[in-house]
Write an enzyme that holds these catalytic residues in place. Sequence first.
Site, PDB file in Angstrom:
ATOM      1  N   ASN A  25       1.491  95.474  -2.278  1.00 28.56           N
ATOM      2  CA  ASN A  25       2.481  94.385  -2.284  1.00 28.56           C
ATOM      3  C   ASN A  25       1.791  93.130  -1.758  1.00 28.56           C
ATOM      4  OD1 ASN A  25       2.960  94.107   0.710  1.00 28.56           O
ATOM      5  ND2 ASN A  25       3.540  96.250   0.417  1.00 28.56           N
ATOM      6  N   ASP A  35      -0.065 103.015  -2.282  1.00 27.74           N
ATOM      7  CA  ASP A  35      -0.571 102.155  -1.202  1.00 27.74           C
ATOM      8  C   ASP A  35      -0.685 102.963   0.096  1.00 27.74           C
ATOM      9  OD1 ASP A  35      -1.339  99.846   0.044  1.00 27.74           O
ATOM     10  OD2 ASP A  35       0.621  98.866  -0.022  1.00 27.74           O
TER      11      ASP A  35
HETATM   12  N1  AR6 Z   1      -1.955 109.096  -6.799  1.00 22.74           N
HETATM   13  C1  AR6 Z   1      -1.573 108.729  -8.042  1.00 22.74           C
HETATM   14  N2  AR6 Z   1      -0.347 108.236  -8.318  1.00 22.74           N
HETATM   15  C2  AR6 Z   1       0.525 108.114  -7.288  1.00 22.74           C
HETATM   16  C3  AR6 Z   1       0.195 108.469  -5.952  1.00 22.74           C
HETATM   17  C4  AR6 Z   1      -1.111 108.984  -5.723  1.00 22.74           C
HETATM   18  N3  AR6 Z   1      -1.535 109.361  -4.520  1.00 22.74           N
HETATM   19  N4  AR6 Z   1       1.279 108.225  -5.166  1.00 22.74           N
HETATM   20  C5  AR6 Z   1       2.243 107.722  -5.962  1.00 22.74           C
HETATM   21  N5  AR6 Z   1       1.812 107.660  -7.244  1.00 22.74           N
HETATM   22  P1  AR6 Z   1       4.153 103.090  -6.356  1.00 22.74           P
HETATM   23  P2  AR6 Z   1       4.726 100.358  -7.349  1.00 22.74           P
HETATM   24  C6  AR6 Z   1       2.493 107.163  -8.470  1.00 22.74           C
HETATM   25  O1  AR6 Z   1       5.528 103.176  -5.791  1.00 22.74           O
HETATM   26  O2  AR6 Z   1       5.846 100.840  -8.180  1.00 22.74           O
HETATM   27  C7  AR6 Z   1       4.324 100.341  -2.078  1.00 22.74           C
HETATM   28  O3  AR6 Z   1       5.192 100.405  -0.981  1.00 22.74           O
HETATM   29  C8  AR6 Z   1       3.982 107.033  -8.425  1.00 22.74           C
HETATM   30  O4  AR6 Z   1       4.590 108.305  -8.696  1.00 22.74           O
HETATM   31  O5  AR6 Z   1       3.027 103.539  -5.500  1.00 22.74           O
HETATM   32  O6  AR6 Z   1       3.752  99.380  -7.940  1.00 22.74           O
HETATM   33  C9  AR6 Z   1       3.552  99.033  -2.146  1.00 22.74           C
HETATM   34  O7  AR6 Z   1       3.190  98.598  -0.851  1.00 22.74           O
HETATM   35  C10 AR6 Z   1       4.217 106.025  -9.541  1.00 22.74           C
HETATM   36  O8  AR6 Z   1       4.165 106.662 -10.817  1.00 22.74           O
HETATM   37  O9  AR6 Z   1       3.781 101.557  -6.797  1.00 22.74           O
HETATM   38  C11 AR6 Z   1       4.543  98.117  -2.801  1.00 22.74           C
HETATM   39  O10 AR6 Z   1       5.471  97.619  -1.856  1.00 22.74           O
HETATM   40  C12 AR6 Z   1       3.004 105.090  -9.460  1.00 22.74           C
HETATM   41  O11 AR6 Z   1       2.051 105.830  -8.683  1.00 22.74           O
HETATM   42  C13 AR6 Z   1       5.245  99.008  -3.784  1.00 22.74           C
HETATM   43  O12 AR6 Z   1       5.107 100.336  -3.267  1.00 22.74           O
HETATM   44  C14 AR6 Z   1       3.249 103.754  -8.778  1.00 22.74           C
HETATM   45  O13 AR6 Z   1       4.169 103.901  -7.720  1.00 22.74           O
HETATM   46  C15 AR6 Z   1       4.601  98.992  -5.147  1.00 22.74           C
HETATM   47  O14 AR6 Z   1       5.355  99.747  -6.045  1.00 22.74           O
END
Ligand code: AR6
Length: 173
Positions: A25, A35
């Site tokens: 973010n 993250d």
């Molecule tokens: N490896 C691979 N994919 C993952 C992992 C992992 N370890 N963990 C989650 N995913 P998101 P966004 C998937 O929420 O939507 C944070 O708080 C997850 O299932 O990580 O861009 C940041 O600080 C989903 O399909 O990212 C921001 O505030 C994808 O990764 C916010 O979240 C992205 O999910 C960003 O949200």
Amino acid sequence: MGARITLVRGDITTQEVDAIVNAANSTLLGGGGVDGAIHRAGGPAILEACRELRATMLPDGLPTGQAVATTAGRLRATHVIHTVGPVFAKREDRSGLLASAYRESLRVADEVGARTVAFPAVSAGIYGWPMDDAARIAVRTVTVTSTDIEEARFALFGDEAYEAFSRAVQALD
Ligand code: AR6
């Protein structure tokens, strides 16, 4: 030349690549999802580098659609490239910003000399982007962006994400 696209199921933090892209973010100071996992696995050096960026180049944070590189701390990768995808909005088309997050990540990856880069499904978790559309934008943008990167690997959590990206790759042919 565009990068060769590969898909894997699983945790992005364990990928053996030169650079891992973080769905961060604008504060760059951590969060949940990918993250949180990257900061946990990589250790405090990543947050320290992010704080340094906030204190110098990025006092107002990293704008949506941009990317910046830091150390990868204890991860196998050498670099973490932090990008900020847009929050999904029904009433506004923000897909240009999502494409920009991928394009800018590739540009920064070229800048640091990475040849292999792992991406998560940016914006498709906490930020609420519908997975099929997120996958289409991701795959299309990586395909059309000129880069020296050899492999762009999407590391996908769960069957829904893996299948959506598989369909998006098939749709290219
Ligand atoms: N490896 C691979 N994919 C993952 C992992 C992992 N370890 N963990 C989650 N995913 P998101 P966004 C998937 O929420 O939507 C944070 O708080 C997850 O299932 O990580 O861009 C940041 O600080 C989903 O399909 O990212 C921001 O505030 C994808 O990764 C916010 O979240 C992205 O999910 C960003 O949200």
